[in-house]
Write an enzyme that holds these catalytic residues in place. Structure first.
Site, PDB file in Angstrom:
ATOM      1  N   ASP A  25      -5.755  -6.332   7.363  1.00  0.00           N
ATOM      2  CA  ASP A  25      -6.883  -5.961   7.684  1.00  0.00           C
ATOM      3  C   ASP A  25      -7.979  -5.702   6.856  1.00  0.00           C
ATOM      4  OD1 ASP A  25      -6.616  -3.343   6.527  1.00  0.00           O
ATOM      5  OD2 ASP A  25      -5.832  -2.354   8.418  1.00  0.00           O
ATOM      6  N   HIS A  72      -0.241  -3.347  11.856  1.00  0.00           N
ATOM      7  CA  HIS A  72       1.188  -3.062  11.688  1.00  0.00           C
ATOM      8  C   HIS A  72       1.690  -2.989  13.330  1.00  0.00           C
ATOM      9  CE1 HIS A  72      -1.001  -0.438   8.639  1.00  0.00           C
ATOM     10  NE2 HIS A  72       0.197  -0.711   7.956  1.00  0.00           N
ATOM     11  N   TYR A  91       5.580   2.498  10.848  1.00  0.00           N
ATOM     12  CA  TYR A  91       4.552   3.282  10.168  1.00  0.00           C
ATOM     13  C   TYR A  91       3.787   3.908  11.310  1.00  0.00           C
ATOM     14  CZ  TYR A  91       0.475   3.909   7.230  1.00  0.00           C
ATOM     15  OH  TYR A  91      -0.322   4.490   6.332  1.00  0.00           O
ATOM     16  N   GLU A 117       0.809  -1.251  -0.093  1.00  0.00           N
ATOM     17  CA  GLU A 117      -0.007  -0.052   0.216  1.00  0.00           C
ATOM     18  C   GLU A 117       0.905   1.365  -0.046  1.00  0.00           C
ATOM     19  OE1 GLU A 117      -3.270   0.141   2.514  1.00  0.00           O
ATOM     20  OE2 GLU A 117      -3.328  -1.970   2.806  1.00  0.00           O
ATOM     21  N   GLU A 144      -9.786  -3.257   5.442  1.00  0.00           N
ATOM     22  CA  GLU A 144      -9.453  -2.483   4.346  1.00  0.00           C
ATOM     23  C   GLU A 144      -8.210  -2.966   3.332  1.00  0.00           C
ATOM     24  OE1 GLU A 144     -11.019   0.214   3.656  1.00  0.00           O
ATOM     25  OE2 GLU A 144     -12.445   0.011   5.660  1.00  0.00           O
ATOM     26  N   ARG A 178       0.602   5.227  11.380  1.00  0.00           N
ATOM     27  CA  ARG A 178      -0.915   5.161  11.230  1.00  0.00           C
ATOM     28  C   ARG A 178      -1.277   3.732  11.928  1.00  0.00           C
ATOM     29  NH1 ARG A 178      -1.134   9.225   7.031  1.00  0.00           N
ATOM     30  NH2 ARG A 178      -0.484   7.529   5.612  1.00  0.00           N
TER      31      ARG A 178
END
Length: 766
Positions: A84, A332, A287, A9, A86, A289
């Site tokens: 996940d 993450h 990461y 991503e 998404e 987020r």
DNA sequence: CAGTGAGCGAGCTTCCGCTTGACTT
């Protein structure tokens, strides 16, 4: 032809992974989602089983065509979007858009970017999990239905361009309800008794500070008690010493990073994210987020090494924290330094500060508990049942506190540090001074951006990637605003007993001072009330948690996603229709009373351009008069007197230099208007209601003088000015940058024109 | 940007989550 193509991503992630995988693998990024529901209209065919109409947004066309090209040139394709809901949907959209085979395309996942995790993932590919994809589709479609069906109701019944949504509307509700708690809060006060005791009359240096078990609501009672104290004998009647421990907080998630960066560095939520993004892109942190507090084994080992090297073996304690957050998806790691052995990095000041915070928090989380000793001393007096107690805390071993301690949200916590002297049970004490000080109860605090994020996270509402945008949205819509308040003065009464004599005095303190707090605006309160009235299910604090349970069921394969949506929509849509048909326009109108002189009704409401006071009726012969509310006033709380006061401005002070001079209050505070120019009044120094002509002239002259110094060159409609960011050119209210090599004072008019033309051209091309 | 508050109506606004730039100040 490339052997293997891996799609992730994030481009920064792609770069790192490519290094681990070697030259047989090409790693590219999808930059998040590549498809979404059609922008125009609903994008859902409700009659046909909620069939979504997916589109590739314009800004994604380049990414998609690049991906297609790469896919065509590769033998094997591995989809490595996040693990996940998404991420699974992104994988599915990729398979569709790239014309891959759902039954054979390899789907791999890892939740940490380490060589081991990645090679393990490559060894154990799976297929796309359609149940998980469907739970995402249900989530996406439900959010679209809620947002795109309720918002138009608001346009009709409240104001155009408003919005409502599963997340933002609850955020606004929290702020509105908190404000109402504060409005209805009744402050009470009581006298708190504190004493400074001496162990010996001859030694005024060795003191024991203590507080009485009782508070007194009335001043006379407090005085009476102090008089009793004056003649009392004091004795220590209990001593307890208890060992305790304190443990470090878990490593940062997005939400806790935002909170601590606000408390310790005064960063806004958006600022924290943008600085963290920089650190992430530079490879300095993992990461940013994430909702997970998990650390990779590699990070644990490296942290342990760093701690032992810096502080020694006994400061090390390796721990793994369980994520407690509701609905956490843990795709993450926690936010941590990429290289825990590096306690600092190069970069901007903000980057260095944020990195250091992340480093300390991560390292502290892997350190030993602090050992403390709590001492509690009880003191009795011979002529009253009231007792005193002294408490103290000594840190026996600092452990993780050596590096980091989490800040509390509480303000002005003034903790005086002093060490409790050695005492024995039964020991007599002698008072040095005893005082009764008035203490006021405080209302619940207003939310800050960061504490709102914390609350939303607790409720399971919103995701790490949306906290900052949500806070922007509710401010952009005008529902809430981040504001400061100067506070008010308040008297505190004190009585002090020294040497058998009592004396009273009073001090003033500032109360209600606010800095960067979220205040609801009138439109936010009106919209909130409308939503609570008509869509109580959607703005219920538990709505998200309840639908999340159903999304989980869909992900498990126990519930059909179209069935879930059908059940939700059939009742939801009825409430939409009902509110459209049966509800009147909502303006928040409130009658304040009658005008004391004319007897006309005085009311407040939300007008076309914002909240206004209205004097007089619309349908009478005389036109009603209007005045806008001040920024700090609310329709809900403004009084008749405050409302009438608004009509005292704007007022004319007479003529100056042949033109009318007017005083008013505008968007940016009190101002003088003269010859169509505006001059701000000095904050705190000038009162618009009493300012004189003399003073107004002074301000005008002063401002004109400083404005003159701003002009470097004057070519009529083109001006070269000195601004905050250095010299610039201005024409027709548009500003143009001067490139660094040029001397602003020597520019000719022709050169300015060419700068302006070049700039306008490059904008057209963009 | 420092006012404005008659009414009509065409055409527009809007969600949440996943990612970065490209903008201006």
């Amino acid at each position: 032809m490339v052997e293997n193509l891996v799609i992730v991503e994030s481009p920064a992630k792609a770069k790192t992974i490519e290094k681990f995988l070697g030259k047989d693998f090409h790693v590219v990024s999808s930059f998040g989602h590549i498809r979404d529901l059609a922008k125009k209209n609903l994008g859902i065919d409700i009659e046909n089983g909620f069939t979504p109409n997916y589109e590739i947004p314009k800004e994604k066309t380049k990414v998609v065509s690049d991906l297609r090209k790469n896919a065509a040139e590769s033998k094997n394709i591995w989809i490595a979007s996040d693990e996940d809901r998404e991420g699974e949907a992104i994988a599915w959209h990729l398979i569709n858009v790239l014309d891959l085979d759902l039954k054979s395309t390899k789907r791999i996942v890892f939740h940490e970017i380490t060589k081991e995790a990645i090679s393990n993932a490559i060894k154990t590919p799976r297929l796309v999990d359609m149940n998980l994809v469907n739970s995402q589709q249900a989530r996406r479609i439900l959010d679209r239905l809620v947002g795109f069906e309720i918002s138009p109701v608001l346009w009709k019944k409240v104001q155009p361009a408003l919005s409502a949504g599963r997340v933002q509307s609850v955020a606004v509700r929290l702020i509105v309800e908190r404000e109402r708690e504060i409005i209805s809060f009744k402050t009470e006060s009581a006298f708190r008794i504190t004493a400074v005791f001496l162990l010996s009359k001859d030694d005024p240096e060795t003191i024991l500070k203590a507080e009485a078990s009782k508070k007194f609501t009335k001043e006379e009672e407090a005085l009476k008690f102090l008089e009793l104290c004056s003649s009392a004998d004091y004795k220590i009647n209990s001593i307890s010493v208890k060992p305790g421990t304190r443990s470090p907080a878990p490593p940062f998630t997005t939400s806790t990073l935002q909170q601590e960066a606000f408390r310790k560095l005064s960063f806004s939520v958006a600022q924290t994210m943008s600085v963290a993004q920089k650190l992430y892109e530079a490879g300095k942190i993992t990461y940013m987020r994430t909702d997970s507090t998990n650390l990779s084994n590699l990070a644990l080992a490296k942290s342990r090494d760093a701690i032992i090297a810096e502080f020694g073996e006994k400061y090390s304690r390796t721990r793994q924290f369980k994520t407690k957050t509701k609905g956490a998806q843990e795709a993450h790691e926690a936010i941590r330094p990429s290289y825990p052995e590096k306690s600092s990095v190069t970069g901007s000041q903000n980057e260095r500060k944020l990195y250091e915070l992340i480093w300390k928090r991560t390292i502290a989380s892997q350190m030993a508990d602090a050992l403390i000793e709590k001492t509690n001393i009880g003191i009795e007096m011979n002529n009253s049942p009231v007792t005193f107690s002294a408490t103290g805390e000594v840190i026996k071993f600092d452990g993780f506190l050596r590096v980091y301690s989490e800040s509390a949200d509480l303000e002005n916590h003034e903790e005086e540090k002093y060490v409790i002297p050695p005492v024995k049970n039964g020991m007599p004490l002698y008072y040095n001074s005893i005082s009764a000080t008035e203490k006021f109860t405080t209302s619940p605090p207003r939310y800050t951006e960061a504490s709102l994020v914390k609350k939303l996270e607790e409720l399971g509402i919103g995701r790490p990637s949306t906290y900052a945008p949500t806070i922007s949205t509710i401010q952009n819509r005008g529902y809430v605003a981040k504001e400061d308040r100067p506070g008010e003065k308040r008297k505190i009464r004190t009585i002090e007993l020294i040497n058998g004599k009592t004396s009273s005095s009073s001090k003033t303190e500032i109360t209600g001072k606010e800095k960067s707090k979220l205040f609801p605006k009138d439109i936010g309160m009106i919209v909130n009330d409308f939503l609570v009235e008509n869509f109580s299910e959607i703005v219920d604090f538990h709505f998200t948690a309840e639908v999340e349970l159903q999304f989980d069921e869909i992900a498990e394969g126990n519930l059909k996603w179209t069935g879930m949506l059908d059940k939700f929509y059939s009742s939801f849509h009825k409430t939409v229709e009902n509110s459209l048909e049966n509800k009147n326009k909502k303006t928040g109108a409130r009658l304040l009373g009658d005008h004391p002189e004319t007897g006309e009704p005085v009311s407040v409401k939300m007008g076309r351009y914002g909240p206004v006071v209205q004097v007089g009726d619309q349908n009478k012969d005389a036109k009603p008069k209007f005045a806008s509310l001040l920024k700090s006033q609310l329709i809900e709380t403004i009084t008749l007197a405050e409302a009438l006061n608004l009509f005292r401005l704007p007022r004319s002070l007479g003529e100056y230099d042949g033109e009318d001079l007017v005083i008013g209050i505008g968007k940016f505070g009190p101002y003088i208007r003269h010859k169509n120019k505006f001059y701000s009044l000095k904050k705190g120094a000038d009162d618009p209601y009493v300012i004189t002509m003399e003073r107004a002239k002074e301000i005008i002259l002063e401002k004109n003088e400083t404005d003159k110094q701003k002009v470097i060159q004057d070519f009529g409609e083109i001006l070269v000015l000195n601004g905050r960011y250095g010299p610039y050119i201005t024409k027709d209210k548009k500003n143009y940058r001067i490139s660094k090599g040029q001397d602003a004072a020597k520019l000719t008019k022709e050169e300015c024109i060419s700068i302006i033309e070049n700039n306008d051209k490059s904008k057209q091309n963009a």
